[in-house]
Design a protein around this motif. Structure first.
Motif, PDB file in Angstrom:
ATOM      1  N   LEU A  70      31.735  44.264  55.680  1.00 56.35           N
ATOM      2  CA  LEU A  70      31.795  44.669  54.274  1.00 56.35           C
ATOM      3  C   LEU A  70      30.589  44.155  53.493  1.00 56.35           C
ATOM      4  CD1 LEU A  70      35.593  44.118  53.517  1.00 56.35           C
ATOM      5  CD2 LEU A  70      34.418  46.299  53.806  1.00 56.35           C
ATOM      6  N   GLU A  71      30.169  42.940  53.802  1.00 58.71           N
ATOM      7  CA  GLU A  71      29.004  42.378  53.128  1.00 58.71           C
ATOM      8  C   GLU A  71      27.738  43.149  53.488  1.00 58.71           C
ATOM      9  OE1 GLU A  71      29.116  38.296  54.348  1.00 58.71           O
ATOM     10  OE2 GLU A  71      30.195  37.659  52.548  1.00 58.71           O
ATOM     11  N   SER A  72      27.564  43.491  54.767  1.00 60.16           N
ATOM     12  CA  SER A  72      26.354  44.191  55.198  1.00 60.16           C
ATOM     13  C   SER A  72      26.320  45.633  54.699  1.00 60.16           C
ATOM     14  CB  SER A  72      26.248  44.164  56.729  1.00 60.16           C
ATOM     15  OG  SER A  72      27.332  44.855  57.323  1.00 60.16           O
ATOM     16  N   ALA A  73      27.494  46.199  54.390  1.00 63.09           N
ATOM     17  CA  ALA A  73      27.553  47.580  53.912  1.00 63.09           C
ATOM     18  C   ALA A  73      27.151  47.708  52.453  1.00 63.09           C
ATOM     19  CB  ALA A  73      28.959  48.141  54.105  1.00 63.09           C
ATOM     20  N   GLN A  74      27.147  46.585  51.731  1.00 60.47           N
ATOM     21  CA  GLN A  74      26.774  46.633  50.322  1.00 60.47           C
ATOM     22  C   GLN A  74      25.255  46.655  50.165  1.00 60.47           C
ATOM     23  OE1 GLN A  74      28.889  43.356  48.288  1.00 60.47           O
ATOM     24  NE2 GLN A  74      30.091  44.979  47.355  1.00 60.47           N
ATOM     25  N   PRO A  75      24.747  47.436  49.208  1.00 63.76           N
ATOM     26  CA  PRO A  75      23.305  47.418  48.938  1.00 63.76           C
ATOM     27  C   PRO A  75      22.851  46.024  48.530  1.00 63.76           C
ATOM     28  CG  PRO A  75      24.383  49.265  47.827  1.00 63.76           C
ATOM     29  CD  PRO A  75      25.475  48.385  48.345  1.00 63.76           C
ATOM     30  N   ALA A  76      21.591  45.711  48.814  1.00 67.11           N
ATOM     31  CA  ALA A  76      21.050  44.393  48.468  1.00 67.11           C
ATOM     32  C   ALA A  76      21.183  44.136  46.972  1.00 67.11           C
ATOM     33  CB  ALA A  76      19.590  44.311  48.882  1.00 67.11           C
ATOM     34  N   GLY A  77      21.720  42.975  46.631  1.00 67.95           N
ATOM     35  CA  GLY A  77      21.863  42.591  45.227  1.00 67.95           C
ATOM     36  C   GLY A  77      23.065  43.202  44.534  1.00 67.95           C
ATOM     37  N   ALA A  78      23.867  43.986  45.251  1.00 66.06           N
ATOM     38  CA  ALA A  78      25.025  44.638  44.636  1.00 66.06           C
ATOM     39  C   ALA A  78      26.091  43.607  44.273  1.00 66.06           C
ATOM     40  CB  ALA A  78      25.613  45.677  45.586  1.00 66.06           C
ATOM     41  N   THR A  79      26.750  43.857  43.152  1.00 68.40           N
ATOM     42  CA  THR A  79      27.793  42.942  42.688  1.00 68.40           C
ATOM     43  C   THR A  79      29.141  43.662  42.554  1.00 68.40           C
ATOM     44  OG1 THR A  79      27.188  43.373  40.382  1.00 68.40           O
ATOM     45  CG2 THR A  79      26.153  41.477  41.465  1.00 68.40           C
ATOM     46  N   GLU A  80      29.263  44.818  43.186  1.00 66.96           N
ATOM     47  CA  GLU A  80      30.494  45.600  43.104  1.00 66.96           C
ATOM     48  C   GLU A  80      31.687  44.786  43.581  1.00 66.96           C
ATOM     49  OE1 GLU A  80      32.675  48.035  42.010  1.00 66.96           O
ATOM     50  OE2 GLU A  80      31.398  49.643  42.807  1.00 66.96           O
ATOM     51  N   ARG A  81      32.712  44.724  42.739  1.00 70.24           N
ATOM     52  CA  ARG A  81      33.936  44.049  43.122  1.00 70.24           C
ATOM     53  C   ARG A  81      34.927  45.075  43.662  1.00 70.24           C
ATOM     54  NH1 ARG A  81      34.291  38.890  40.989  1.00 70.24           N
ATOM     55  NH2 ARG A  81      36.566  38.900  40.991  1.00 70.24           N
ATOM     56  N   LEU A  82      35.878  44.597  44.428  1.00 62.04           N
ATOM     57  CA  LEU A  82      36.885  45.465  45.021  1.00 62.04           C
ATOM     58  C   LEU A  82      38.236  45.229  44.355  1.00 62.04           C
ATOM     59  CD1 LEU A  82      36.017  45.016  48.808  1.00 62.04           C
ATOM     60  CD2 LEU A  82      35.521  47.020  47.392  1.00 62.04           C
ATOM     61  N   CYS A  83      38.947  46.301  44.136  1.00 61.33           N
ATOM     62  CA  CYS A  83      40.328  46.206  43.675  1.00 61.33           C
ATOM     63  C   CYS A  83      41.206  46.058  44.914  1.00 61.33           C
ATOM     64  CB  CYS A  83      40.706  47.465  42.893  1.00 61.33           C
ATOM     65  SG  CYS A  83      42.459  47.558  42.490  1.00 61.33           S
ATOM     66  N   ARG A  84      41.986  44.987  44.981  1.00 55.44           N
ATOM     67  CA  ARG A  84      42.840  44.692  46.133  1.00 55.44           C
ATOM     68  C   ARG A  84      44.298  44.729  45.710  1.00 55.44           C
ATOM     69  NH1 ARG A  84      43.352  38.957  49.486  1.00 55.44           N
ATOM     70  NH2 ARG A  84      45.252  38.662  48.281  1.00 55.44           N
ATOM     71  N   ILE A  85      45.067  45.623  46.329  1.00 55.15           N
ATOM     72  CA  ILE A  85      46.499  45.718  46.072  1.00 55.15           C
ATOM     73  C   ILE A  85      47.210  45.270  47.346  1.00 55.15           C
ATOM     74  CG2 ILE A  85      48.373  47.223  45.323  1.00 55.15           C
ATOM     75  CD1 ILE A  85      46.134  49.143  44.253  1.00 55.15           C
ATOM     76  N   ASN A  86      48.001  44.220  47.240  1.00 55.04           N
ATOM     77  CA  ASN A  86      48.549  43.519  48.412  1.00 55.04           C
ATOM     78  C   ASN A  86      50.077  43.501  48.378  1.00 55.04           C
ATOM     79  OD1 ASN A  86      47.747  40.252  49.919  1.00 55.04           O
ATOM     80  ND2 ASN A  86      49.198  41.784  50.548  1.00 55.04           N
ATOM     81  N   GLN A  87      50.705  43.887  49.506  1.00 53.73           N
ATOM     82  CA  GLN A  87      52.148  43.733  49.671  1.00 53.73           C
ATOM     83  C   GLN A  87      52.432  43.137  51.049  1.00 53.73           C
ATOM     84  OE1 GLN A  87      53.198  47.980  48.135  1.00 53.73           O
ATOM     85  NE2 GLN A  87      55.075  46.810  47.948  1.00 53.73           N
ATOM     86  N   HIS A  88      53.477  42.343  51.118  1.00 47.48           N
ATOM     87  CA  HIS A  88      53.886  41.743  52.393  1.00 47.48           C
ATOM     88  C   HIS A  88      55.119  42.462  52.910  1.00 47.48           C
ATOM     89  CE1 HIS A  88      54.223  38.659  55.474  1.00 47.48           C
ATOM     90  NE2 HIS A  88      55.522  38.632  55.227  1.00 47.48           N
ATOM     91  N   PHE A  89      55.129  42.787  54.210  1.00 47.01           N
ATOM     92  CA  PHE A  89      56.244  43.494  54.830  1.00 47.01           C
ATOM     93  C   PHE A  89      56.729  42.737  56.058  1.00 47.01           C
ATOM     94  CE2 PHE A  89      54.120  46.749  52.435  1.00 47.01           C
ATOM     95  CZ  PHE A  89      55.141  47.581  51.987  1.00 47.01           C
ATOM     96  N   CYS A  90      58.017  42.835  56.308  1.00 45.64           N
ATOM     97  CA  CYS A  90      58.572  42.268  57.531  1.00 45.64           C
ATOM     98  C   CYS A  90      59.658  43.212  58.051  1.00 45.64           C
ATOM     99  CB  CYS A  90      59.139  40.869  57.296  1.00 45.64           C
ATOM    100  SG  CYS A  90      60.435  40.794  56.047  1.00 45.64           S
TER     101      CYS A  90
END
Length: 214
Positions: free
Chosen positions: A54-74
């Protein structure tokens, strides 16, 4: 963890193709337009390897943040997973705009963004997990969704380094907007092997096709 055969990975891709298709259909009704999904690309990687990619896929100097939606399942048998839906932050805002209506003031969208994203994540992730549960004939119990904004570097720093990450990369086409998201399933080794066993049983594959361990 044992290695998985090409046949097993193809079956896993088909399982997610079916489940994400159900999620896209539900999501289309929410944003009131057709959503097209690409066939998911499936990989099983370590936390360190995914972060590096994920880090290498970002353009140099990019500061784009990701929206993370997390749920736990069992589920029965000791299976458990954290299901994460990821979008670039600018993409998540566009999704909320479509959900609330294009004529909604940007200030109002910002105020409701967290709740709207939690609802979107709940719809997509639960639709996906419900479809998988039906395929496997087992019931999944999930937590409430949590919405966070994170950098690539800190995206998974609250997850165990020894866990395995099943990555389903999807492309979403929404009218003139092309969004690329990830659905991540973070599991311990027994859970990923249990999961693959259920996939093999559903598609009637030879169990433990390779039998090798790494």
């Amino acid at each position: 963890m044992r290695t998985f055969s090409e046949l097993e990975m193809d079956a896993l891709t088909e399982a997610f193709n079916l489940s994400l298709g159900e999620a896209a259909s539900t999501f289309s009704a929410i944003v009131r337009e057709e959503i097209e999904l690409s066939v998911p690309t499936i990989e099983i990687v370590s936390r360190e390897e995914l972060t590096g990619r994920l880090e290498s896929a970002q353009p140099a100097g990019a500061t784009e943040r990701l929206c993370r939606i997390n749920q736990h399942f069992c589920a029965a048998g000791g299976f458990q997973t954290d299901a994460l839906l990821l979008f670039p932050e600018h993409g998540s805002l566009e999704i909320v705009r479509r959900m609330l209506g294009d004529d909604t003031a940007i200030e109002h969208i910002t105020e409701l963004e967290q709740d709207a994203l939690a609802e979107i994540g709940n719809i997509i992730i639960n639709s996906c997990m419900s479809s998988l549960a039906s395929l496997f004939g087992s019931e999944m119990h999930g937590s409430l969704p949590r919405v966070q904004s994170r950098t690539v570097h800190t995206l998974l720093d609250d997850k165990a380094a020894t866990d395995v990450i099943l990555v389903a990369r999807i492309g979403m086409s929404m009218a003139a907007h092309n969004l690329h998201g990830f659905v991540l399933f973070i599991m311990d080794v027994p859970s990923i092997e249990h999961f693959m066993d259920r996939v093999s049983r559903y598609f009637k594959l030879p169990l433990y096709d390779t039998g090798e361990r790494v």
